[in-house]
Design a protein around this motif. Structure first.
Motif, PDB file in Angstrom:
ATOM      1  N   GLN A  48       0.703  -1.173  -0.028  1.00 17.48           N
ATOM      2  CA  GLN A  48       0.040  -0.053  -0.214  1.00 17.48           C
ATOM      3  C   GLN A  48       0.714   1.298  -0.130  1.00 17.48           C
ATOM      4  OE1 GLN A  48      -1.442  -0.651   4.413  1.00 17.48           O
ATOM      5  NE2 GLN A  48      -1.840   1.570   3.923  1.00 17.48           N
ATOM      6  N   ALA A  49       0.299   2.238  -0.382  1.00 11.07           N
ATOM      7  CA  ALA A  49       0.962   3.542  -0.430  1.00 11.07           C
ATOM      8  C   ALA A  49      -0.106   4.945  -0.071  1.00 11.07           C
ATOM      9  CB  ALA A  49       1.733   3.909  -1.661  1.00 11.07           C
ATOM     10  N   VAL A  50      -0.049   5.656   0.369  1.00  9.32           N
ATOM     11  CA  VAL A  50      -0.929   6.757   0.911  1.00  9.32           C
ATOM     12  C   VAL A  50      -0.597   7.887  -0.180  1.00  9.32           C
ATOM     13  CG1 VAL A  50      -2.050   8.186   2.459  1.00  9.32           C
ATOM     14  CG2 VAL A  50      -0.941   6.120   3.236  1.00  9.32           C
ATOM     15  N   GLN A  65       0.118  -1.178  18.360  1.00 11.38           N
ATOM     16  CA  GLN A  65       0.733  -0.146  17.449  1.00 11.38           C
ATOM     17  C   GLN A  65       0.127  -0.205  16.331  1.00 11.38           C
ATOM     18  OE1 GLN A  65       4.604  -1.039  15.746  1.00 11.38           O
ATOM     19  NE2 GLN A  65       5.350   0.988  16.220  1.00 11.38           N
ATOM     20  N   LEU A  66      -0.138   1.097  15.782  1.00 12.27           N
ATOM     21  CA  LEU A  66      -0.725   1.429  14.544  1.00 12.27           C
ATOM     22  C   LEU A  66       0.184   1.844  13.404  1.00 12.27           C
ATOM     23  CD1 LEU A  66      -4.194   3.181  15.533  1.00 12.27           C
ATOM     24  CD2 LEU A  66      -3.779   0.701  15.433  1.00 12.27           C
ATOM     25  N   ALA A  81       7.895   0.302   1.658  1.00 13.43           N
ATOM     26  CA  ALA A  81       8.427  -0.438   2.793  1.00 13.43           C
ATOM     27  C   ALA A  81       8.508   0.276   4.080  1.00 13.43           C
ATOM     28  CB  ALA A  81      10.044  -0.837   2.307  1.00 13.43           C
ATOM     29  N   LYS A  82       8.250   1.689   3.998  1.00 12.66           N
ATOM     30  CA  LYS A  82       8.246   2.365   5.284  1.00 12.66           C
ATOM     31  C   LYS A  82       6.749   2.566   5.854  1.00 12.66           C
ATOM     32  CE  LYS A  82      11.985   5.298   3.615  1.00 12.66           C
ATOM     33  NZ  LYS A  82      11.776   5.558   2.241  1.00 12.66           N
ATOM     34  N   PHE A  83       7.106   3.012   7.228  1.00  9.37           N
ATOM     35  CA  PHE A  83       5.573   3.371   7.890  1.00  9.37           C
ATOM     36  C   PHE A  83       5.791   4.396   8.819  1.00  9.37           C
ATOM     37  CE2 PHE A  83       7.597   0.190  10.807  1.00  9.37           C
ATOM     38  CZ  PHE A  83       7.275   0.770  12.002  1.00  9.37           C
ATOM     39  N   ALA A 137      -1.829  -1.170   9.408  1.00  9.51           N
ATOM     40  CA  ALA A 137      -1.130  -2.353  10.250  1.00  9.51           C
ATOM     41  C   ALA A 137      -1.318  -2.378  11.436  1.00  9.51           C
ATOM     42  CB  ALA A 137       0.101  -2.582   9.501  1.00  9.51           C
ATOM     43  N   VAL A 138      -1.773  -3.296  12.180  1.00  8.08           N
ATOM     44  CA  VAL A 138      -1.773  -3.299  13.752  1.00  8.08           C
ATOM     45  C   VAL A 138      -0.953  -4.339  14.444  1.00  8.08           C
ATOM     46  CG1 VAL A 138      -3.392  -3.569  15.687  1.00  8.08           C
ATOM     47  CG2 VAL A 138      -4.242  -2.644  13.384  1.00  8.08           C
TER      48      VAL A 138
END
Ligand SMILES: Nc1nc2c(ncn2[C@@H]2O[C@H](COP(=O)(O)OP(=O)(O)OP(=O)(O)O)[C@@H](O)[C@H]2O)c(=O)[nH]1
Ligand SMILES: [Mg+2]
Length: 901
Positions: free
Chosen positions: A68-70, A290-291, A297-299, A312-313
């Motif tokens: 995913q990507a925002v 954690q959310l 690859a980054k969050f 992702a939780v």
């Protein structure tokens, strides 16, 4: 971006779908770049694409895991989900469908519509997802825009409209997609963005864009289209979320990817899967530690995630893909299923138990992977989609667990179903256990999978037990009986059952339900299903003949095909068994010029069922894990009753038998007594449907669907208490050959024999048996009601026929009890039906009695010997008698004087 703005921002979750190599990842890259999220443009071919994050993906240049990507734009935030295109990873793609607000279907301008594209289109239809189409690679020679548009309109939908044309033309074409739009257009000469968005949202309009992701052509137009016409979902204020995948980060942290579909998810919130219908033992409660909002690859960690957010939780250990949390429902089972099976060959000295638990971790993350432990062979088998997935798995197992595994030759994963409705019954009653289950098995439409329902009156079995039975069946349905393969396209309805106040435990119902399924299957017509692929074969025109012969030999079907010059494209479908290794053959006989692509079409009946089943070598009678027989109990000891005799022993009532000339009835009469076999029930259903039209089985609750014109013995309040059986004595004696022979000499002896047989029967069935003999011709006879061991025996009075007695008795008893009447008298039958009792014909009753204990032959044999006219009753009969006398038996009606004999 401040929080206030975040809340007003609309989020749209957009998935990119296509067949392999169409350019989804490249298009995601281009959208992110043009949308201002990436400063530099990466490239799949340079191993630096933003969304192909995994080493394996970069090495191979294909997407394996969805990513995913925002992409925040003006007034809308797009959450892009890039999916894998290879058919082996279809499940990874399919599970993202559960959370999409809309999709961009990418079509390669040079390949046109592939079979996999059509599979994707069908899935979008099934999930009701609005779609945009991006025709990519228009920079390459051979891409013909007009021809491609025509193909889209003809083979996907007439709602495909080229949005690259001038506005007026777009409006004109779009107006044809909906009546209201047409009216608006005719009145105003224009269409608003809102109207267009509504058409898109209703899946009537599919905006098409043409361009090149690699060269950033047409990408802005697509972005603009998404901004303006993508449906804006609205969400409830109460919290809800849908899990769509499980993965692990490089540190091994388990991540639950979900979309918030209502309210807000805050970090540290307590999450649960508690829902009506989820059994207590399966309910979990865990904290969202954690959310993470991922982009490539980054969050970045988030404090909260509003409705529409995909995140992702960390901290959840028991979630599973498809699960609904809070107010969200769980998703139906995926359509695609693994179709090939391989044996895992572990390195020397490796413990299979340890390897199994590691492989189970992968199974959790990959929905297209089933890890099956074969206890008999002590082998691990992997069920999956194809060779590419197999190769990827080999690498994953090595990288993650340091295990170098090999795989044995692949086999086909079969499935099984039935062709006509059947009833199944299972009883499990070893000492201090008790459960009885009756099921209706019905074939479902292809691809419908296993469906469960309850249509059992709560008075018969409490809702808690019913729910338990269904959830146990759903969690581990027994396999089919042809090859031991999973059942599919089958609806299993719980129609009856019984628990014991003291002795029933949950596990007893698991046993009884499993036996009921297997018993039902044993009496049904079973069909073996095998996986079929849709194929798309490109090859030199000269090889067409060879290809067609091969496909025909495999049992495949080909669409009509016209070779265009040197090249030919052959499409169609065929069994996976033949097609799965065909690509290598194609490459060989076309000298590398041919290309075969396959995608799973679904399951079809196996052409040579007998041979396929024989090759598997499964014998259901020997499968002790899934017996079809039942366990009953007599005098404190459990005994096994073979599957084909179970009906005669059941404690709960079931379907009536149908004979020519009798009024047909539904199989659902909740208190009707059973006398037929499973096949007869299937026949019964057919007869009923021929007479009255299809039974509304999908929603059926027996008493609600009872037709007023059909006799309805089980009226509104189902009677409680013991079942009564009235036996028309002489009628039965003269209908049963063995007794008739005795009666010819000695009527008294025949009567006695009948009573002896019924004593035995009563002992097993625990019903109240009243045997009625006609004595109306005996002058001055006052009538007599008497006991013979555990039976009530009635001699009718002068001027009263047995018929008349039975008629009256059924009327009186039938108001408060279940009543069956064993007779073969036609006239009597009508009256008895009218009073809500069930008639059992003499021959059906004979079968029932024969089954009970299987002792009738022995008794008759002994009694028919001239030296032994007296009934010989064994110790068992005495026990039965004592047992019966301990019970408090109600007296028969009109028991005038009771004389002890
Ligand atoms: N000429 C040309 N090549 C393209 C275009 N878009 C993508 N490609 C190339 O097509 C190949 C596949 O592109 P990807 O973006 O990996 O395709 P994909 O659909 O993501 O593939 P999978 O994820 O494996 O299903 C790469 O070599 C790209 O460089 C395009 O517009 N024009
Ligand atoms: Mg890709």
């Amino acid at each position: 971006m401040d929080n206030g703005m975040k809340e007003t921002m609309k989020r749209v979750c957009v998935g990119l779908l296509a067949h392999v190599d169409a350019g989804k990842t490249t298009l995601s890259e281009a959208l992110l770049y043009r949308g201002g999220c990436l400063r530099t443009l990466g490239r799949v071919d340079h191993q630096d694409a933003f969304l192909d994050t995994e080493t394996l993906e970069r090495e191979r240049g294909i997407t394996i895991f969805s990513k995913q990507a925002v992409l925040p734009l003006e007034n809308v935030e797009l959450q892009l989900l890039d999916t894998p295109g290879h058919a082996d990873f279809s499940a990874e793609m399919e599970r993202t469908l559960q959370i999409l607000d809309c999709a961009v279907l990418v079509v390669s301008g040079t390949d046109g519509l592939q079979s996999h594209t059509r599979t994707l289109w069908r899935l979008l239809e099934r999930y009701g997802i609005p779609a945009f189409i991006f025709v990519n690679k228009m920079d390459l020679p051979g891409a013909d825009r007009a021809a491609l548009l025509r193909e889209l309109r003809e083979r996907l939908s007439g709602g495909c409209v080229d949005f690259g044309e001038e506005t007026k033309a777009v409006w004109e074409n779009a107006a044809l997609c909906g009546e209201e739009a047409l009216t608006a257009y005719l009145e105003t000469g224009a269409l608003s963005d809102k109207t267009l968005a509504e058409l898109v949202g209703a899946r009537k309009l599919f905006p098409c864009f043409f361009g090149s992701a690699l060269r950033l052509e047409g990408v802005d137009a697509l972005l603009d289209g998404l901004k303006r016409y993508a449906p804006r979902p609205s969400y409830p204020s109460a919290f809800g979320a849908r899990v769509y995948k499980i993965a692990r980060d490089p540190q091994g942290v388990r991540l639950t990817f979900l979309k918030v579909t209502g309210g807000v998810l805050r970090v540290k919130a307590l999450l649960t899967n508690r829902h009506p219908g989820v059994p207590e033992e399966d309910v979990w409660e865990e904290k969202a530690d954690q959310l993470r909002i991922y982009s490539g690859a980054k969050f970045h960690p988030a404090e909260e995630a509003g409705a529409g957010t995909v995140c992702a939780v960390a901290g959840l250990s028991r979630t599973r893909p498809g699960e609904g949390l809070g107010g969200e429902t769980s998703a139906p089972a995926p359509v695609l299923e693994p179709v090939l099976s391989y044996r895992v060959e572990l390195p020397e000295g490796c413990d299979p138990g340890g390897a199994l638990s590691r492989l189970r971790q992968l199974e959790e993350e990959d929905p297209m992977l089933r890890v099956v432990w074969n206890d008999r062979l002590r082998e691990i088998h992997l069920q999956l989609m194809g060779e590419v997935q197999l190769e990827i798995l080999r690498r994953l197992i090595l990288d993650r667990f340091g295990l170098a595994v090999e795989f044995g030759a692949g086999g086909i994963v079969y499935r099984e179903t039935i062709t006509a409705p059947a009833l199944g019954a299972g009883h499990f009653e070893p000492l201090r256990h008790y459960a009885e289950v009756r099921l209706l098995l019905e074939p479902g439409p292809g691809g419908s999978g296993l469906v469960f329902a309850a249509a059992c009156p709560e008075e018969e079995l409490s809702w808690d037990w019913q729910r338990l039975i269904l959830s146990q069946l759903r969690a581990s349905p027994p396999p089919g009986i042809l090859t031991g393969s999973p059942l599919t396209d089958l609806k299993i309805t719980l129609v009856g059952g019984r628990a014991h106040e003291k002795h029933t435990e949950g596990g007893d119902f698991r046993q009884a339900a499993c036996r009921a399924v297997r018993q039902g299957l044993a009496g049904a017509e079973n069909v073996l299903l095998e996986p079929w692929y849709d194929f798309h074969l490109e090859l030199p025109a000269g090889c067409l003949g060879r290809a067609m012969t091969d496909l025909q030999r495999m049992g495949g079907e080909t669409d009509p095909c016209q070779p265009a010059g040197e090249e030919a494209v052959l499409t169609g479908c065929g069994p996976a068994a033949g097609l799965r290794n065909y690509a290598a053959e194609v490459a060989a006989y076309t000298h590398g010029q041919g290309r075969l692509s396959c995608s799973l079409r679904g399951y079809e009946p196996c052409a040579d069922q007998a041979a396929a089943a024989a090759a598997v070598g499964y014998d259901w009678r020997r499968d002790t894990d899934y017996p079809a027989d039942s366990v009953f109990c007599a005098h404190g000891t459990g005994f096994t009753v073979p599957w084909d005799q179970v009906w005669g022993y059941l404690h709960t009532a079931s379907a009536p038998r149908v004979e020519a000339g009798e009024p047909e009835r539904t199989v659902s009469g909740p208190r009707a007594a059973y006398t037929g076999t499973a096949e007869q029930d299937a026949e019964l259903m057919a007869i009923f449907e021929r007479t009255y039209g299809p039974v509304k089985r999908r929603e059926f609750r027996p008493r609600e669907t009872a037709r007023p014109e059909a006799p309805a013995p089980a009226a509104d309040a189902p009677p409680a208490g013991p079942e009564y059986l009235l036996v028309d004595g002489y009628n039965i004696i003269f209908a049963w050959d063995e007794l008739k022979r005795v009666a010819a000499d000695n009527l008294d002896a025949a009567r006695k024999q009948l009573l002896d047989l019924l004593c035995n029967y009563q002992g097993f069935r625990k019903c109240v048996v009243i045997v009625v003999f006609d004595a109306y011709r005996v002058p001055g006879n006052p009538g007599e009601a008497t006991r013979y061991h555990n039976l009530h025996v009635v001699y009718t009075k002068e001027s009263q026929t047995a018929d008349a007695y039975i008629e009256k008795a059924t009327y009186e008893i039938g108001r408060g009890h279940r009543v069956r009447v064993a007779t073969s008298d036609g006239a009597e039958q009508l009256i008895i039906w009218g009073h809500g009792a069930l008639r059992v014909s003499a021959s059906a009753f004979h079968e029932e009695v024969t089954q009970v204990g299987g002792q009738i032959a022995a008794i008759l044999d002994r009694n028919n010997r001239p030296e032994s006219r007296q009934p010989v009753r064994a110790a068992m009969d005495r026990a039965l008698l004592e047992n019966a006398q301990r019970r408090e038996d109600p007296e028969p009606p009109e028991g005038k004087t009771v004389k002890k004999r």
